[in-house]
Scaffold this active site. Sequence first.
Site, PDB file in Angstrom:
ATOM      1  N   GLN A  99       0.845  -1.194   0.000  1.00 39.97           N
ATOM      2  CA  GLN A  99       0.000   0.000   0.000  1.00 39.97           C
ATOM      3  C   GLN A  99       0.886   1.252   0.000  1.00 39.97           C
ATOM      4  OE1 GLN A  99      -2.181   1.824   3.374  1.00 39.97           O
ATOM      5  NE2 GLN A  99      -4.027   1.170   2.303  1.00 39.97           N
ATOM      6  N   TYR A 180      -5.605  10.967   3.952  1.00 44.39           N
ATOM      7  CA  TYR A 180      -4.218  11.243   3.562  1.00 44.39           C
ATOM      8  C   TYR A 180      -4.183  11.971   2.218  1.00 44.39           C
ATOM      9  CZ  TYR A 180      -3.455   8.307   7.567  1.00 44.39           C
ATOM     10  OH  TYR A 180      -3.484   7.810   8.846  1.00 44.39           O
ATOM     11  N   ARG A 227      -7.703   2.130  -2.865  1.00 45.86           N
ATOM     12  CA  ARG A 227      -8.560   2.119  -1.666  1.00 45.86           C
ATOM     13  C   ARG A 227      -9.197   3.492  -1.486  1.00 45.86           C
ATOM     14  NH1 ARG A 227      -8.786  -0.565   3.682  1.00 45.86           N
ATOM     15  NH2 ARG A 227      -9.013   0.962   5.367  1.00 45.86           N
ATOM     16  N   GLY A 315      -9.187  -6.548   9.535  1.00 41.54           N
ATOM     17  CA  GLY A 315      -8.075  -5.857  10.163  1.00 41.54           C
ATOM     18  C   GLY A 315      -7.631  -6.441  11.477  1.00 41.54           C
TER      19      GLY A 315
END
Length: 359
Positions: A99, A180, A227, A315
């Site tokens: 990622q 982000y 994502r 997760g």
Amino acid sequence: MKNSKLLSAFKSNSLNLNNHVVMAPMTRSRATGNTPNDIMARYYGLRSSAGLIITEATSPSKNGLGYPNIPAAYSNEQIAGWKKTTDAVHKNGGKIFLQIMHTGRIAHILNLPEGGEVVAPSAIQAAGEIFTSEGAKEHSIPREMTIADIAQAQDEFVQAARNAIEAGFDGVEIHAANGYLAEQFINTGANQRSDNYGGSTENRTRFVLEITTKIAKAIGSNKTGIRISPFSEFNDMLIFDTMQETYTYLVEQLNSLDLAYLHMAGMSAKIPEGYLQELGAKFNGTVIYNGGLGYDLERAEKIVSENEDSLVSIGFPFISNPDLIARITEGAELNEVDQNTMYTPGEEGYLTYPTLENA
């Protein structure tokens, strides 16, 4: 679990996986000096029974290293470090994507290496605090990126993708979620530009679409995933009026790239009911649905059974259960996550969770 679709093999034009379970990307802050290391290789290697592993967020540049001890993928040393991880996963028959994430304004200058700078679409400070070597601090005020800065950041993403393939990864995931840099361009609360990268839906999604197109061209669309996290307020993101329109447009544009997958994070209680499924249905390819609001095995089974070409990312349970697939298969009890060791240095809370075999 007998006759489980979740545990059955998955095959698409881009992915050939042992099951429908994806290990979700999770920051663990064990990359001392921002370089992947031996304990990270062991950590990911132990979890290779997941159909697909997506690594923790990894910076493409010095500017993207907003948190302490997160890994990067721009130096030869970092590439060599990541090669240990991919070797460990592949040795155990797993698949792994890197990622790529630039933190943008979710950063503090104390966390950046020499030569790094906090930059973002607009010079708007993110609310809240971030951990630094000097304790909790308010986020640094970012410098608004110039067109040259934008081009440089895109080049850094592309080079990081090339570096990932050199390090042995099966592909990369572009992190355009969770507040982000990439999502900062999409979101009207963080992006108040008046040029071709701000204002309209087309302009605000331009940065993401450009880097995705460039990476797909550089390493192959079958090795490129992305994502997104619609309706998330994480990291001071704004739920804006045209959010549904914006993400529908983004997904429709992504369709032309024939990507490996679209990964959607369901981490907000404010997502309209059924919206992620509606958005996923608009994507012409594999969709990874993320639990976000909690791990629910029945829900995961229902998603992959009802949605063709879908996977489910999990997760927290992967943190404390390196053999999660075996535990699901056998209906075994899961280890609980120790929140106190989520981001601490060293092996404690990282390599110390027992498997069924050594419990």
